[in-house]
Design a protein around this motif. Structure first.
Motif, PDB file in Angstrom:
ATOM      1  N   PHE A   3      21.634  31.613  47.244  1.00 55.75           N
ATOM      2  CA  PHE A   3      22.878  31.904  47.682  1.00 55.75           C
ATOM      3  C   PHE A   3      24.636  31.131  47.171  1.00 55.75           C
ATOM      4  O   PHE A   3      23.701  29.639  46.809  1.00 55.75           O
ATOM      5  CB  PHE A   3      22.981  31.552  49.127  1.00 55.75           C
ATOM      6  CG  PHE A   3      22.126  31.848  50.519  1.00 55.75           C
ATOM      7  CD1 PHE A   3      23.306  34.031  50.892  1.00 55.75           C
ATOM      8  CD2 PHE A   3      20.794  32.149  50.614  1.00 55.75           C
ATOM      9  CE1 PHE A   3      21.878  34.330  51.474  1.00 55.75           C
ATOM     10  CE2 PHE A   3      20.138  33.101  51.378  1.00 55.75           C
ATOM     11  CZ  PHE A   3      20.455  34.130  51.801  1.00 55.75           C
ATOM     12  N   ALA A   4      25.386  32.079  46.512  1.00 51.27           N
ATOM     13  CA  ALA A   4      26.204  30.982  45.721  1.00 51.27           C
ATOM     14  C   ALA A   4      27.745  31.867  47.219  1.00 51.27           C
ATOM     15  O   ALA A   4      27.767  32.566  46.632  1.00 51.27           O
ATOM     16  CB  ALA A   4      25.769  31.572  44.980  1.00 51.27           C
ATOM     17  N   ILE A   5      28.475  30.612  47.005  1.00 46.84           N
ATOM     18  CA  ILE A   5      29.453  31.424  46.669  1.00 46.84           C
ATOM     19  C   ILE A   5      30.900  30.141  46.331  1.00 46.84           C
ATOM     20  O   ILE A   5      30.726  29.332  46.454  1.00 46.84           O
ATOM     21  CB  ILE A   5      30.049  31.315  48.497  1.00 46.84           C
ATOM     22  CG1 ILE A   5      31.096  31.844  49.145  1.00 46.84           C
ATOM     23  CG2 ILE A   5      29.917  29.588  49.293  1.00 46.84           C
ATOM     24  CD1 ILE A   5      31.595  31.714  50.568  1.00 46.84           C
ATOM     25  N   VAL A   6      31.696  30.102  45.574  1.00 45.48           N
ATOM     26  CA  VAL A   6      32.660  30.124  44.253  1.00 45.48           C
ATOM     27  C   VAL A   6      33.332  30.034  44.370  1.00 45.48           C
ATOM     28  O   VAL A   6      33.997  31.183  44.951  1.00 45.48           O
ATOM     29  CB  VAL A   6      31.794  29.884  43.024  1.00 45.48           C
ATOM     30  CG1 VAL A   6      30.060  29.554  43.565  1.00 45.48           C
ATOM     31  CG2 VAL A   6      31.636  31.016  42.945  1.00 45.48           C
ATOM     32  N   THR A  36      30.307  35.517  47.013  1.00 47.05           N
ATOM     33  CA  THR A  36      32.294  35.374  47.193  1.00 47.05           C
ATOM     34  C   THR A  36      32.765  36.419  46.873  1.00 47.05           C
ATOM     35  O   THR A  36      32.308  37.094  47.000  1.00 47.05           O
ATOM     36  CB  THR A  36      32.016  34.275  45.596  1.00 47.05           C
ATOM     37  OG1 THR A  36      31.591  32.928  44.974  1.00 47.05           O
ATOM     38  CG2 THR A  36      34.032  33.961  44.943  1.00 47.05           C
ATOM     39  N   THR A  37      34.152  36.013  47.571  1.00 46.61           N
ATOM     40  CA  THR A  37      34.812  37.955  47.577  1.00 46.61           C
ATOM     41  C   THR A  37      35.672  37.998  45.815  1.00 46.61           C
ATOM     42  O   THR A  37      36.449  37.053  45.165  1.00 46.61           O
ATOM     43  CB  THR A  37      36.262  37.190  48.929  1.00 46.61           C
ATOM     44  OG1 THR A  37      35.542  37.366  49.304  1.00 46.61           O
ATOM     45  CG2 THR A  37      37.337  38.818  48.572  1.00 46.61           C
ATOM     46  N   PRO A  61      30.390  39.770  50.309  1.00 47.60           N
ATOM     47  CA  PRO A  61      31.512  39.117  50.028  1.00 47.60           C
ATOM     48  C   PRO A  61      31.953  38.418  51.998  1.00 47.60           C
ATOM     49  O   PRO A  61      31.749  38.872  52.876  1.00 47.60           O
ATOM     50  CB  PRO A  61      32.434  39.743  49.319  1.00 47.60           C
ATOM     51  CG  PRO A  61      31.815  41.132  49.821  1.00 47.60           C
ATOM     52  CD  PRO A  61      30.334  40.883  49.538  1.00 47.60           C
ATOM     53  N   VAL A  62      32.499  37.272  51.517  1.00 48.04           N
ATOM     54  CA  VAL A  62      32.856  37.095  53.012  1.00 48.04           C
ATOM     55  C   VAL A  62      34.666  36.661  53.474  1.00 48.04           C
ATOM     56  O   VAL A  62      35.237  36.487  51.897  1.00 48.04           O
ATOM     57  CB  VAL A  62      32.245  35.054  53.304  1.00 48.04           C
ATOM     58  CG1 VAL A  62      33.423  34.201  54.233  1.00 48.04           C
ATOM     59  CG2 VAL A  62      31.073  35.098  52.912  1.00 48.04           C
ATOM     60  N   SER A  63      35.031  37.645  54.221  1.00 45.93           N
ATOM     61  CA  SER A  63      36.329  37.812  54.173  1.00 45.93           C
ATOM     62  C   SER A  63      36.621  36.712  55.024  1.00 45.93           C
ATOM     63  O   SER A  63      35.767  35.616  55.549  1.00 45.93           O
ATOM     64  CB  SER A  63      36.791  38.706  54.703  1.00 45.93           C
ATOM     65  OG  SER A  63      35.973  39.396  55.905  1.00 45.93           O
TER      66      SER A  63
END
Length: 64
Positions: A3-6, A36-37, A61-63
């Motif tokens: 999982f990645a969110i940058v 990532t959005t 995507p996370v809002s």
């Protein structure tokens, strides 16, 4: 599973598609998830390149 969110789309692209990115280091069969959005075009690019490496890619995507 990875999982990645940058931060921004260029960060996503480098983090997933760069020479030392997630796709380059993931074992065959790994599921990679970008939270990532970002843009639909980048999500498709990641998905296509992942498929070429026998990986599965999800765009989640996370809002705010």
């Amino acid at each position: 599973m990875v999982f990645a969110i940058v931060g921004l789309p260029p960060d996503v692209e480098q983090g997933f598609l760069g020479d030392q990115g997630i796709l380059a280091g993931a074992a065959e069969g790994t599921v990679v998830v970008d939270m990532t959005t970002s843009s639909p075009q980048l999500a498709r690019k990641i998905s296509e390149q992942a498929a070429g490496r026998n990986l599965d890619a999800l765009d989640a995507p996370v809002s705010r």
